[in-house]
Design a protein around this motif. Structure first.
Motif, PDB file in Angstrom:
ATOM      1  N   ALA B  75       0.845  -1.190   0.000  1.00  0.00           N
ATOM      2  CA  ALA B  75       0.000   0.000   0.000  1.00  0.00           C
ATOM      3  C   ALA B  75       0.879   1.237   0.000  1.00  0.00           C
ATOM      4  O   ALA B  75       1.213   1.782   1.051  1.00  0.00           O
ATOM      5  CB  ALA B  75      -0.918  -0.010   1.225  1.00  0.00           C
ATOM      6  N   LEU B  76       1.298   1.645  -1.196  1.00  0.00           N
ATOM      7  CA  LEU B  76       2.130   2.846  -1.350  1.00  0.00           C
ATOM      8  C   LEU B  76       1.539   3.663  -2.472  1.00  0.00           C
ATOM      9  O   LEU B  76       0.937   3.111  -3.394  1.00  0.00           O
ATOM     10  CB  LEU B  76       3.566   2.455  -1.719  1.00  0.00           C
ATOM     11  CG  LEU B  76       4.298   1.583  -0.702  1.00  0.00           C
ATOM     12  CD1 LEU B  76       5.504   0.927  -1.358  1.00  0.00           C
ATOM     13  CD2 LEU B  76       4.748   2.424   0.475  1.00  0.00           C
ATOM     14  N   TYR B  77       1.712   4.996  -2.421  1.00  0.00           N
ATOM     15  CA  TYR B  77       1.161   5.830  -3.483  1.00  0.00           C
ATOM     16  C   TYR B  77       1.810   5.493  -4.820  1.00  0.00           C
ATOM     17  O   TYR B  77       2.998   5.178  -4.894  1.00  0.00           O
ATOM     18  CB  TYR B  77       1.426   7.312  -3.188  1.00  0.00           C
ATOM     19  CG  TYR B  77       0.942   7.794  -1.852  1.00  0.00           C
ATOM     20  CD1 TYR B  77       1.729   8.635  -1.079  1.00  0.00           C
ATOM     21  CD2 TYR B  77      -0.298   7.423  -1.345  1.00  0.00           C
ATOM     22  CE1 TYR B  77       1.296   9.106   0.149  1.00  0.00           C
ATOM     23  CE2 TYR B  77      -0.732   7.891  -0.110  1.00  0.00           C
ATOM     24  CZ  TYR B  77       0.067   8.731   0.625  1.00  0.00           C
ATOM     25  OH  TYR B  77      -0.358   9.185   1.852  1.00  0.00           O
ATOM     26  N   ASN B  78       1.001   5.599  -5.894  1.00  0.00           N
ATOM     27  CA  ASN B  78       1.526   5.450  -7.258  1.00  0.00           C
ATOM     28  C   ASN B  78       2.317   4.160  -7.425  1.00  0.00           C
ATOM     29  O   ASN B  78       3.399   4.152  -8.026  1.00  0.00           O
ATOM     30  CB  ASN B  78       2.416   6.665  -7.623  1.00  0.00           C
ATOM     31  CG  ASN B  78       1.682   7.972  -7.427  1.00  0.00           C
ATOM     32  OD1 ASN B  78       0.627   8.205  -8.030  1.00  0.00           O
ATOM     33  ND2 ASN B  78       2.195   8.813  -6.555  1.00  0.00           N
ATOM     34  N   ASN B  79       1.771   3.075  -6.875  1.00  0.00           N
ATOM     35  CA  ASN B  79       2.522   1.831  -6.877  1.00  0.00           C
ATOM     36  C   ASN B  79       2.245   0.977  -8.109  1.00  0.00           C
ATOM     37  O   ASN B  79       1.923  -0.201  -8.001  1.00  0.00           O
ATOM     38  CB  ASN B  79       2.244   1.046  -5.598  1.00  0.00           C
ATOM     39  CG  ASN B  79       3.190  -0.134  -5.460  1.00  0.00           C
ATOM     40  OD1 ASN B  79       4.145  -0.265  -6.221  1.00  0.00           O
ATOM     41  ND2 ASN B  79       2.917  -1.001  -4.512  1.00  0.00           N
ATOM     42  N   LEU B  80       2.330   1.554  -9.275  1.00  0.00           N
ATOM     43  CA  LEU B  80       2.336   0.772 -10.509  1.00  0.00           C
ATOM     44  C   LEU B  80       2.960   1.638 -11.576  1.00  0.00           C
ATOM     45  O   LEU B  80       2.587   2.804 -11.735  1.00  0.00           O
ATOM     46  CB  LEU B  80       0.920   0.358 -10.944  1.00  0.00           C
ATOM     47  CG  LEU B  80       0.848  -0.434 -12.249  1.00  0.00           C
ATOM     48  CD1 LEU B  80       1.525  -1.792 -12.102  1.00  0.00           C
ATOM     49  CD2 LEU B  80      -0.601  -0.650 -12.692  1.00  0.00           C
ATOM     50  N   SER B  81       3.921   1.072 -12.284  1.00  0.00           N
ATOM     51  CA  SER B  81       4.495   1.790 -13.405  1.00  0.00           C
ATOM     52  C   SER B  81       4.407   0.886 -14.621  1.00  0.00           C
ATOM     53  O   SER B  81       4.533  -0.340 -14.511  1.00  0.00           O
ATOM     54  CB  SER B  81       5.949   2.168 -13.101  1.00  0.00           C
ATOM     55  OG  SER B  81       6.436   3.046 -14.087  1.00  0.00           O
ATOM     56  N   TYR B 317      -4.891   6.987  -4.559  1.00  0.00           N
ATOM     57  CA  TYR B 317      -3.503   6.526  -4.539  1.00  0.00           C
ATOM     58  C   TYR B 317      -2.790   6.714  -5.875  1.00  0.00           C
ATOM     59  O   TYR B 317      -1.573   6.632  -5.933  1.00  0.00           O
ATOM     60  CB  TYR B 317      -3.433   5.032  -4.153  1.00  0.00           C
ATOM     61  CG  TYR B 317      -3.166   4.799  -2.694  1.00  0.00           C
ATOM     62  CD1 TYR B 317      -4.027   5.296  -1.710  1.00  0.00           C
ATOM     63  CD2 TYR B 317      -2.053   4.081  -2.276  1.00  0.00           C
ATOM     64  CE1 TYR B 317      -3.764   5.087  -0.368  1.00  0.00           C
ATOM     65  CE2 TYR B 317      -1.785   3.861  -0.934  1.00  0.00           C
ATOM     66  CZ  TYR B 317      -2.649   4.368   0.020  1.00  0.00           C
ATOM     67  OH  TYR B 317      -2.383   4.159   1.349  1.00  0.00           O
ATOM     68  N   ALA B 318      -3.555   6.903  -6.953  1.00  0.00           N
ATOM     69  CA  ALA B 318      -2.891   7.000  -8.255  1.00  0.00           C
ATOM     70  C   ALA B 318      -3.719   7.799  -9.238  1.00  0.00           C
ATOM     71  O   ALA B 318      -4.952   7.727  -9.242  1.00  0.00           O
ATOM     72  CB  ALA B 318      -2.646   5.605  -8.821  1.00  0.00           C
ATOM     73  N   SER B 330      -8.174   7.640 -12.251  1.00  0.00           N
ATOM     74  CA  SER B 330      -7.878   7.773 -10.823  1.00  0.00           C
ATOM     75  C   SER B 330      -8.175   6.435 -10.157  1.00  0.00           C
ATOM     76  O   SER B 330      -9.161   5.782 -10.474  1.00  0.00           O
ATOM     77  CB  SER B 330      -8.720   8.883 -10.189  1.00  0.00           C
ATOM     78  OG  SER B 330     -10.096   8.638 -10.388  1.00  0.00           O
ATOM     79  N   GLY B 331      -7.274   6.022  -9.254  1.00  0.00           N
ATOM     80  CA  GLY B 331      -7.476   4.782  -8.511  1.00  0.00           C
ATOM     81  C   GLY B 331      -7.383   5.084  -7.028  1.00  0.00           C
ATOM     82  O   GLY B 331      -6.533   5.876  -6.610  1.00  0.00           O
ATOM     83  N   ALA B 332      -8.252   4.458  -6.235  1.00  0.00           N
ATOM     84  CA  ALA B 332      -8.289   4.812  -4.810  1.00  0.00           C
ATOM     85  C   ALA B 332      -8.513   3.593  -3.925  1.00  0.00           C
ATOM     86  O   ALA B 332      -8.785   2.491  -4.403  1.00  0.00           O
ATOM     87  CB  ALA B 332      -9.393   5.840  -4.566  1.00  0.00           C
ATOM     88  N   GLN B 365      -8.004  -2.593  -2.108  1.00  0.00           N
ATOM     89  CA  GLN B 365      -7.662  -1.176  -1.977  1.00  0.00           C
ATOM     90  C   GLN B 365      -6.591  -0.910  -3.020  1.00  0.00           C
ATOM     91  O   GLN B 365      -5.462  -1.399  -2.901  1.00  0.00           O
ATOM     92  CB  GLN B 365      -7.155  -0.878  -0.568  1.00  0.00           C
ATOM     93  CG  GLN B 365      -8.250  -1.015   0.472  1.00  0.00           C
ATOM     94  CD  GLN B 365      -7.862  -0.446   1.824  1.00  0.00           C
ATOM     95  OE1 GLN B 365      -6.713  -0.085   2.049  1.00  0.00           O
ATOM     96  NE2 GLN B 365      -8.829  -0.359   2.727  1.00  0.00           N
ATOM     97  N   LEU B 366      -6.958  -0.158  -4.062  1.00  0.00           N
ATOM     98  CA  LEU B 366      -6.020   0.072  -5.156  1.00  0.00           C
ATOM     99  C   LEU B 366      -4.865   0.944  -4.697  1.00  0.00           C
ATOM    100  O   LEU B 366      -5.059   1.891  -3.952  1.00  0.00           O
ATOM    101  CB  LEU B 366      -6.750   0.729  -6.328  1.00  0.00           C
ATOM    102  CG  LEU B 366      -7.883  -0.123  -6.911  1.00  0.00           C
ATOM    103  CD1 LEU B 366      -8.668   0.687  -7.928  1.00  0.00           C
ATOM    104  CD2 LEU B 366      -7.329  -1.378  -7.552  1.00  0.00           C
TER     105      LEU B 366
END
Lengths: 401, 395
Positions: B75-81, B317-318, B330-332, B365-366
């Motif tokens: 569970a970290l912000y912007n955790n997908l690249s 989160y993203a 937006s993902g939350a 939780q995205l």
């Protein structure tokens, strides 16, 4: 005392224990003041067998809470530091669980720890706002205070911790709370042990993952999703559009209180067993009601006999029958039988083993620096002066009987 | 046929610019097929499809094959690249778990996936493993680097994660501060730099040569007083000015920078009490996602607030932006991915945003969500404890 001195209870009380020579238990360990108090309580209440078990539990509860809120341990906890490793946390938990006359075997201890872990994971995960993890802690403390409401000394300790929490955490921002929460969630990652109370209440799926509702009140400070407002370059609202976001949310009613006393509003962190329910964690399918629900058992409490033997030993009337008679006689088993408990210990999946460090009273050289530091602050036995004086008071009281 | 029924958000003031021969679709028509849309629409065809499709229902995305990960996401912000490699018909994905970064390389159909894991580097004596806070690909004209930020420092790798080309250790303070120390927030800037934020609010600017390992720290931007959460550079064309970088922090404050030649601060947007966890910059419009579930749009040059959206019921989160179409996602933590469309009204110049699509990833939780292509035809998401990347493609 029984192991060393004369054979009768009263004669042990007659001549005072000289300062520095503290009374010892049968296994050589020292009695804490609280344990003495527990024993006295048991002696007094043994006249009324029906209350025996309840008094024992009260004693256990008091001991654990006193140990947990021990001033030095709390000081250690409040220092800014990294999260404990899983090994360290499990060791601290073991120590706490054994801070009274209650004992648990490895398998039951594992089960209890699983239950605690999954319950806390649930609470942290479902917090609507990041700041609510503090409200969860306050709910925990409120419940603890209720358990020991008749013991003003312990109550003061808990209140003191409460105040420290308020001082330290009330001013943190939502972003800082979220960082704490994210760190906790990393600790709990990949744990999916199924807990029967959660399965029954439909807050956990059969695959061990928690149900996340997409309805209900939004957190305090969040708007119900569905509105777009657009402004021109002067800041005037020029357009307003509604949309459906998919969930069905409503406005929250009120904010929980962050004061020493108050309505927390949030239910996470309140007593899961306030309605009497079975407690099981599923891994191998074994199930057992937690001992606190023994009023559901019609059969005579097998522990009661053990208890009376224990008291008799203290009074010096009986010889010690068991070859390894070092057990104080109260062992909590979270499984249906001893065999089941042993089996569970043997068949516990490797990835779920906790690799607990076996704690010897004081003598081990701690290889692990982290644990050495924690254990240094965390003493089960009271300061010598304290326990002797407490012991003295009790002895004095008994002299007058 | 009767005029298509309006769906909330579709404004007749912004008709399809091509406007030639597009057949309006009534509600009776099932999902619009591409054949219907074979009118001579130009690059703005998606506006038409959006408007038409929205008249008929939602802009459809359907679930595609998930990409498995070797470890679950944290569970970290912007955790997908995501790094699409069009020439190789592959897409790279990266998600963080504790002190590890899971890389997955998937073929277009998702059937063939290969994995790699990268570890956070320990800086000196370490008691416990350093936690990685973010992993992100930075696309520069001459090369693509994969950047990892952790509690100990910043690691830069070749795009496939095979070789580490640079390591920067965060300053170790003695005695250790009571605050957490970490790097977080990654973006390429001006085709020449990689900017990385820190927990103390600094933004480190690294000069990246077109090849080789001679990467140097060229500048440190000191404007923020709280931990950096995200950094974004302009992905479109800024019509009005040269704002090309925006940095966001834990308090919710945003700083807008010009990065040509030297970095200079253009404007500062004050916080309103909630963390800004994710930020994007497109055509002079800043899109920011906040901890109270709100998305806000700002004019980059002036910092003026142009739109607020009560988008999610939980912490966002993203955010991601598809530069060719202006689609925003937006993902939350509320389990939803929401797809939006940004545009500018040609008459008034007002910035507009409309809702296009909702997607719920059940019981998740995205923590990360990205478009998989610059048009926004496909997107991917992952969540806490999820060992896969869920993908959706436009029908």
């Amino acid at each position: 005392w029984a192991g060393r001195c004369s054979t009768s209870w009263t004669s042990a009380c007659g001549p005072r224990a000289s300062p520095g020579r503290r009374p010892a238990k049968m296994n050589g360990q020292m009695w804490t003041g609280n344990e003495l108090e527990s024993v006295i309580t048991l002696v007094v209440s043994s006249c009324v067998p029906g209350f025996c078990f309840k008094w024992k539990l009260v004693a256990v509860m008091n001991d654990i809470i006193t140990t947990m809120f021990n001033k030095k341990f709390m000081e250690e906890l409040f220092k800014p530091q990294e999260l404990y490793s899983k090994k360290a946390l499990r060791t601290v938990y073991d120590r706490l669980a054994h801070a009274s006359i209650m004992r648990l075997n490895q398998a039951s201890m594992d089960k209890l720890y699983d239950l605690m872990t999954m319950a806390f994971k649930y609470q942290v995960l479902l917090c609507p706002r990041s700041k609510d993890i503090l409200l969860v802690t306050f709910n925990h403390l409120d419940a603890i205070k209720d358990f020991i409401r008749d013991s003003p000394n312990i109550l003061n300790q808990v209140d003191e911790t409460f105040r420290q929490l308020i001082d330290m955490y009330s001013c943190l921002s939502a972003g800082e709370f979220q960082l704490i929460r994210q760190t906790l969630l990393i600790f709990f990652q990949d744990m999916h042990i199924r807990v029967s109370i959660f399965l029954k209440d439909k807050v956990q799926n059969s695959n061990g993952r928690f149900v996340l509702p997409i309805s209900g009140p939004v957190p305090w400070g969040t708007e119900v999703p569905g509105l777009i407002r657009m402004f021109n370059c002067n800041g005037d609202e020029v357009k307003r559009v509604e949309f459906t976001n998919g969930g069905s949310y409503i406005s929250p009613q009120r904010e929980g209180s962050f004061d020493l006393y108050g309505d927390r509003v949030l239910k996470l962190g309140t007593n899961m067993y306030s309605v009497s329910r079975p407690v099981e964690t599923h891994m191998s399918g074994a199930s057992k009601n937690l001992a606190s629900h023994t009023k559901e058992n019609a059969a005579p409490n097998p522990l009661a006999k053990e208890e009376l033997n224990f008291l008799a030993r203290l009074m010096g009337g009986l010889e010690i029958k068991k070859p390894n008679g070092s057990e104080p006689g109260f062992r909590l088993n979270l499984f249906t039988t001893d065999e089941e408990e042993e089996y569970a210990a043997l068949t516990r999946p490797e990835e779920l083993s906790y690799k607990v460090i076996n704690i010897q009273a004081t003598q081990d050289q701690w290889q692990n620096e982290e644990l050495a530091r924690i254990m240094g602050e965390f003493e089960v036995t009271d300061q010598p002066s304290q326990s002797t004086s407490k012991g003295d008071d009790l002895l004095a009281m008994m002299d007058e009987l | 046929p009767a005029a298509p029924p309006h769906r909330a958000g579709w404004s007749p003031r912004s008709p399809c610019p091509a406007s030639a021969g597009c057949v309006p679709v009534t509600q009776a028509t099932p999902t619009p097929s591409r054949a219907v849309m074979s009118s001579p629409c130009d690059a703005r065809a998606l506006t038409t499809r959006c408007a038409v499709a929205m008249a008929a229902g939602d802009t459809g995305y359907r679930k595609e094959r998930s990409v498995p990960l070797k470890s679950s996401s944290s569970a970290l912000y912007n955790n997908l690249s995501v790094l699409p490699l069009r020439d190789k018909q592959l897409t790279y994905f990266a998600a963080v778990h504790g002190s590890t970064v899971s890389l997955a390389s998937a073929s277009a159909d998702g059937l063939s996936v290969s994995h790699r894991q990268l570890q956070a580097k320990e800086g000196g004596l370490a008691v416990s493993a350093s936690i990685v806070t973010q992993a992100s690909w930075c696309v520069l004209p001459s090369r693509v680097l994969l950047v990892l930020t952790s509690q100990k420092g910043i690691q830069m790798y070749e795009s496939d994660g095979s070789i580490m080309v640079y390591w920067h250790a965060l300053d170790v303070l003695e005695p250790p501060p009571a605050q957490a120390v970490f790097a977080r927030g990654i973006a390429a800037a001006s085709g020449r730099f990689i900017c990385v934020g820190t927990s103390s609010g600094l933004v480190l600017v690294f000069d990246i040569p077109s090849k080789g390992t001679n990467i140097t720290l060229s500048e440190v931007l000191e404007e923020h007083r709280d931990s950096i959460t995200d950094i974004a550079s302009e992905v479109g064309e800024n019509p009005d000015g040269d704002a090309d970088l925006v940095t966001a922090d834990d308090s919710g404050a945003l700083c807008v920078w010009r990065s040509k030649e030297e970095f200079s601060l253009l404007t500062k947007i004050s916080a309103f009490g909630w963390t800004c966890s994710s930020v994007k910059l497109w055509n002079g419009v800043i899109a920011a996602g906040y901890g109270n579930g709100q998305i806000r749009l700002y004019e980059a040059m002036s910092g003026a607030l142009r739109a607020t959206v009560s988008a999610h019921a939980r912490w966002i989160y993203a955010l991601d932006l598809a530069p060719l179409t202006g689609k925003l996602l937006s993902g939350a933590e509320d389990s939803y991915v929401q797809i939006w469309k940004l545009s500018r009204s040609p008459d008034t110049g007002d910035i507009e945003i409309e809702h296009c699509h909702s997607e719920c990833v059940t019981d998740t939780q995205l923590c990360g969500a990205r478009f998989c292509d610059p048009e926004g035809n496909a997107f991917a998401a992952t969540g806490y404890d999820l060992s896969e990347i869920v993908r959706y493609g436009q029908v």
